[in-house]
Design a protein around this motif. Sequence first.
Motif, PDB file in Angstrom:
ATOM      1  N   VAL B 123       0.830  -1.198   0.000  1.00 53.73           N
ATOM      2  CA  VAL B 123       0.000   0.000   0.000  1.00 53.73           C
ATOM      3  C   VAL B 123       0.873   1.260   0.000  1.00 53.73           C
ATOM      4  CG1 VAL B 123      -1.546   1.320   1.489  1.00 53.73           C
ATOM      5  CG2 VAL B 123      -2.016  -1.088   1.024  1.00 53.73           C
ATOM      6  N   ALA B 124       1.905   1.255   0.845  1.00 57.74           N
ATOM      7  CA  ALA B 124       2.769   2.442   0.906  1.00 57.74           C
ATOM      8  C   ALA B 124       3.528   2.633  -0.402  1.00 57.74           C
ATOM      9  CB  ALA B 124       3.747   2.310   2.074  1.00 57.74           C
ATOM     10  N   GLU B 125       3.984   1.536  -0.981  1.00 58.87           N
ATOM     11  CA  GLU B 125       4.707   1.648  -2.258  1.00 58.87           C
ATOM     12  C   GLU B 125       3.779   2.127  -3.373  1.00 58.87           C
ATOM     13  OE1 GLU B 125       8.043  -1.864  -1.551  1.00 58.87           O
ATOM     14  OE2 GLU B 125       6.218  -2.301  -2.642  1.00 58.87           O
ATOM     15  N   ASN B 126       2.521   1.673  -3.312  1.00 58.12           N
ATOM     16  CA  ASN B 126       1.547   2.159  -4.281  1.00 58.12           C
ATOM     17  C   ASN B 126       1.350   3.656  -4.137  1.00 58.12           C
ATOM     18  OD1 ASN B 126      -0.124   0.421  -6.188  1.00 58.12           O
ATOM     19  ND2 ASN B 126       0.119  -0.926  -4.436  1.00 58.12           N
ATOM     20  N   ARG B 142       8.557   7.661   1.366  1.00 53.62           N
ATOM     21  CA  ARG B 142       7.781   6.886   2.328  1.00 53.62           C
ATOM     22  C   ARG B 142       7.052   7.827   3.289  1.00 53.62           C
ATOM     23  NH1 ARG B 142       6.601   1.624   4.256  1.00 53.62           N
ATOM     24  NH2 ARG B 142       6.048   1.780   6.447  1.00 53.62           N
ATOM     25  N   ALA B 143       7.750   8.864   3.730  1.00 55.53           N
ATOM     26  CA  ALA B 143       7.125   9.818   4.646  1.00 55.53           C
ATOM     27  C   ALA B 143       5.913  10.474   3.983  1.00 55.53           C
ATOM     28  CB  ALA B 143       8.147  10.862   5.073  1.00 55.53           C
ATOM     29  N   LYS B 144       6.070  10.884   2.728  1.00 52.96           N
ATOM     30  CA  LYS B 144       4.954  11.544   2.034  1.00 52.96           C
ATOM     31  C   LYS B 144       3.815  10.567   1.774  1.00 52.96           C
ATOM     32  CE  LYS B 144       7.504  15.231  -0.217  1.00 52.96           C
ATOM     33  NZ  LYS B 144       7.927  15.807  -1.497  1.00 52.96           N
ATOM     34  N   ALA B 145       4.191   9.323   1.440  1.00 54.53           N
ATOM     35  CA  ALA B 145       3.152   8.317   1.192  1.00 54.53           C
ATOM     36  C   ALA B 145       2.367   8.055   2.467  1.00 54.53           C
ATOM     37  CB  ALA B 145       3.784   7.028   0.684  1.00 54.53           C
ATOM     38  N   LEU B 146       3.065   7.987   3.595  1.00 51.76           N
ATOM     39  CA  LEU B 146       2.373   7.746   4.867  1.00 51.76           C
ATOM     40  C   LEU B 146       1.467   8.917   5.208  1.00 51.76           C
ATOM     41  CD1 LEU B 146       5.069   6.018   7.092  1.00 51.76           C
ATOM     42  CD2 LEU B 146       3.052   5.017   6.028  1.00 51.76           C
ATOM     43  N   ALA B 147       1.943  10.139   4.905  1.00 49.26           N
ATOM     44  CA  ALA B 147       1.115  11.315   5.177  1.00 49.26           C
ATOM     45  C   ALA B 147      -0.159  11.261   4.332  1.00 49.26           C
ATOM     46  CB  ALA B 147       1.903  12.582   4.883  1.00 49.26           C
ATOM     47  N   ALA B 148       0.001  10.848   3.069  1.00 50.52           N
ATOM     48  CA  ALA B 148      -1.170  10.756   2.187  1.00 50.52           C
ATOM     49  C   ALA B 148      -2.118   9.664   2.674  1.00 50.52           C
ATOM     50  CB  ALA B 148      -0.731  10.480   0.756  1.00 50.52           C
ATOM     51  N   LEU B 154      -5.638   5.358   6.271  1.00 47.59           N
ATOM     52  CA  LEU B 154      -5.145   4.001   6.024  1.00 47.59           C
ATOM     53  C   LEU B 154      -3.683   3.810   6.407  1.00 47.59           C
ATOM     54  CD1 LEU B 154      -6.628   2.700   2.673  1.00 47.59           C
ATOM     55  CD2 LEU B 154      -7.112   1.967   4.979  1.00 47.59           C
ATOM     56  N   ALA B 155      -3.144   4.715   7.218  1.00 44.26           N
ATOM     57  CA  ALA B 155      -1.719   4.626   7.545  1.00 44.26           C
ATOM     58  C   ALA B 155      -1.370   3.278   8.163  1.00 44.26           C
ATOM     59  CB  ALA B 155      -1.326   5.766   8.471  1.00 44.26           C
ATOM     60  N   ALA B 156      -2.331   2.694   8.884  1.00 42.67           N
ATOM     61  CA  ALA B 156      -2.044   1.428   9.567  1.00 42.67           C
ATOM     62  C   ALA B 156      -1.832   0.282   8.579  1.00 42.67           C
ATOM     63  CB  ALA B 156      -3.190   1.086  10.510  1.00 42.67           C
ATOM     64  N   SER B 166     -10.340  -4.229   1.392  1.00 43.97           N
ATOM     65  CA  SER B 166     -11.654  -4.219   0.747  1.00 43.97           C
ATOM     66  C   SER B 166     -11.657  -3.188  -0.383  1.00 43.97           C
ATOM     67  CB  SER B 166     -12.711  -3.851   1.773  1.00 43.97           C
ATOM     68  OG  SER B 166     -12.552  -2.501   2.154  1.00 43.97           O
ATOM     69  N   GLY B 167     -12.720  -3.237  -1.183  1.00 49.34           N
ATOM     70  CA  GLY B 167     -12.811  -2.316  -2.323  1.00 49.34           C
ATOM     71  C   GLY B 167     -12.709  -0.855  -1.913  1.00 49.34           C
ATOM     72  N   GLY B 168     -13.458  -0.500  -0.874  1.00 48.12           N
ATOM     73  CA  GLY B 168     -13.436   0.896  -0.415  1.00 48.12           C
ATOM     74  C   GLY B 168     -12.052   1.319   0.031  1.00 48.12           C
ATOM     75  N   MET B 169     -11.395   0.415   0.751  1.00 47.31           N
ATOM     76  CA  MET B 169     -10.039   0.730   1.225  1.00 47.31           C
ATOM     77  C   MET B 169      -9.078   0.832   0.044  1.00 47.31           C
ATOM     78  SD  MET B 169     -10.161  -1.853   4.379  1.00 47.31           S
ATOM     79  CE  MET B 169      -8.720  -1.630   5.372  1.00 47.31           C
ATOM     80  N   GLN B 170      -9.258  -0.046  -0.931  1.00 46.42           N
ATOM     81  CA  GLN B 170      -8.367   0.016  -2.102  1.00 46.42           C
ATOM     82  C   GLN B 170      -8.508   1.365  -2.800  1.00 46.42           C
ATOM     83  OE1 GLN B 170      -8.104  -3.284  -4.818  1.00 46.42           O
ATOM     84  NE2 GLN B 170      -8.675  -4.731  -3.243  1.00 46.42           N
ATOM     85  N   GLN B 171      -9.757   1.847  -2.889  1.00 45.32           N
ATOM     86  CA  GLN B 171      -9.914   3.120  -3.575  1.00 45.32           C
ATOM     87  C   GLN B 171      -9.344   4.270  -2.747  1.00 45.32           C
ATOM     88  OE1 GLN B 171      -9.541   4.344  -6.177  1.00 45.32           O
ATOM     89  NE2 GLN B 171     -11.463   4.251  -7.299  1.00 45.32           N
ATOM     90  N   ARG B 172      -9.348   4.115  -1.426  1.00 47.95           N
ATOM     91  CA  ARG B 172      -8.670   5.128  -0.607  1.00 47.95           C
ATOM     92  C   ARG B 172      -7.179   5.144  -0.925  1.00 47.95           C
ATOM     93  NH1 ARG B 172     -11.722   6.174   4.496  1.00 47.95           N
ATOM     94  NH2 ARG B 172     -13.691   5.178   4.074  1.00 47.95           N
ATOM     95  N   VAL B 173      -6.621   3.954  -1.139  1.00 49.87           N
ATOM     96  CA  VAL B 173      -5.205   3.903  -1.522  1.00 49.87           C
ATOM     97  C   VAL B 173      -5.015   4.602  -2.869  1.00 49.87           C
ATOM     98  CG1 VAL B 173      -3.241   2.422  -2.027  1.00 49.87           C
ATOM     99  CG2 VAL B 173      -4.863   1.755  -0.265  1.00 49.87           C
ATOM    100  N   GLY B 174      -5.960   4.342  -3.788  1.00 51.14           N
ATOM    101  CA  GLY B 174      -5.908   5.009  -5.090  1.00 51.14           C
ATOM    102  C   GLY B 174      -5.922   6.522  -4.927  1.00 51.14           C
TER     103      GLY B 174
END
Lengths: 310, 416
Positions: B123-126, B142-148, B154-156, B166-174
Amino acid sequence: MISPADLVQIPLDDWVNSFVRDFLVPNFRPFFRAMQTPVTAVLGWLDAFFHWLPMLVFTAGLTLIAWRTAGRGVAVFTLIALAFIDMIGLWSETMTTLSMIITSVLFCAIIGIPLGIWSARSDRVLFIVRPILDIMQTIPSFVYLVPIVMLFGVGMVPGIIATIIFALPPIIRLTNLGIRNVRGDLIEAAEAFGSTRWQMLWEVQFPLALRTIMAGLNQTLMLALSMVVIAALIGAGGLGLTVYTGLGRLNVGAATAGGIGIVLLAIILDRITQSLGEKKAVHTPSLWQTLRSMFALGKPGDEEKAGKAA
Amino acid sequence: MKPKLRVENVYKIFGEHPEQALDGLKQNKTKIEIFEETGQTVGVQDVSFDVHEGEIFVVMGLSGSGKSTLVRTLNGLIPPTYGKILIDEDDVANCSAERLRKVRREKITMVFQHFALFPHKTVAENAAYGLKIKGEGAASRRAKALAALEQVGLAAYADSYPDELSGGMQQRVGLARGLATDPQILLMDEPFGALDPLIRREMQEELLHLQKKLKKTIIFITHDLNEALLLGDKIAIMKDGRFVQVGTAQEIVDNPADDYVAAFVGDIDRGRVFDAAHVAERPITVELGERNAAEKALDLMEEHNRNALYVVEEDRIAGLVTYQELAVAAREEGRTDLSEVLVTEVPTVSRDTPLNELYGAASAGYPIAVADKRGRLAGVIEPQAVFSQLSGEENEEAQPTTDETEASSAQKGERQ
């Protein structure tokens, strides 16, 4: 009855003869000889290494690799099979064959993966490459043994070159397939974030195609093994030579022993490379992770958990 | 103000001979006729619009309307056949690959319908993908990705793989991936289309919430008019590759440009689209301390045919008086003081309160006070105005917009 041959006779064999003898051989022989140099170097190094390595160390090493990648069953099989090969007195031949196979597969990968990537990116390249691959896969290997001998001479290296020609198609095809099958929306996403073609290849396409590419590598390896006996016809040594001389002298025992050696080696290498491709079906490991996991300590599956915890 | 994104006369024609299709379009032929005659497919035709900084511009259309093609022309994933797309000074439609890459890396990112997360990356690499492509160092990306990821909650999950979410969480990553490079423009191609309705609702709220903080310029594609009306500062309705109407949610619902739009607007929740300001009228008030306030109040109510009236004290809302009580008090006690009959518990809402939150207040029967930010009386809503707006029947007096007759006739037409 009249037949077309009464009207026109095409001296195809003469044409090919004069093309190869009078054009290719005198003009390009030094060029083809030069092409051998890297193959000779790699083969020489590997052959020396495998013959220097004590049997027990090699067996222990390969068993460990089999255990780490393919599990305990394959490890036990590897151990017994290698011990058996040693006991039937074919250890040295097996090492020669192994170094030939590894050299062939290495060059197949060096040539085939970039060519596969290139044909995945350009329909025009694929259009040219595909019929060549079809020919390579259908033409009987005896046909190209003759010009190979004329251009490269006889010996181990010409045998390897014949093996490369024979074993190259699957890795090109499957690299092409793997890269073309990467989901379109992932490509789009990579592009939308401003990836260059190289970044796209390295970050997205290659890692996602790696499973398919590994399957291609496995196929190439199997084809290379099946060429062992044929390569012996033009002077390659090892287990193939054992089978070939057994055939020549009607020594069924020696031929069988050589054959069993080839089969055992094939099974070991097949299981190990297959499991490299299948492992972590969901998260395709990078090449580096794959290599590292082969040498990392601990049971298979451990590094997956470790990777998640990290 | 200069627009952040300006789209001028963009066409996308798929096929070898776009000029033939263009000729066809000039002769007012339909997409299908053009395809039959020339084999060219018209994706987008003559679309122009401006999006200002911090605005959410929603393009709404059914599948095949060209909305996905349009959004892909904005970052050059699909180069338009004709037209200009200006992001600041860069014309994305006609610039070098190098320049386009720079724009994509720095100014414009995208969120995809089916998430398009890289399955081999965590997730962080994405989330850090855009930063990696820009060449940022491992630690800072990594710091910026975690902030986003923190922004989308979804930092956890930073070190999980997308298929574990889940789908909703995946789209949050998007979304986090789109935000991590801090772009000015965010393209969202039906981002919530693949989510189930509850999650979709939640994501819409969250996007609005985030947008309050981030103030990105967002181009949002959807096929769901309710979503468009909820999110869009401006909405474009697209059909056959063309914008049929561009306007605010209220303009579109109030005044659909044609039968196609009217058909869509027919079954949306008007209570969510319109706000208090839309049905509010100019307040008619009396000053609490005024001389003859009670008489004046009665006169005003008679004159304007009202049964209640707001009373102000300086700028503050003091309360309201009803005609009935005031009249009774005046008859029985002669001249009376307004404060004796003053109802001080009055329903008060702000200008942007949606109508569907006014039902309770409206059912009390009193007019509703609309207060501005400083608590002054900015308008008054008659209860019946709320319900007539909801039912789609125009309240002529309450409508500040023009072209009312046209709008109401369109709506009536659609009802038949």
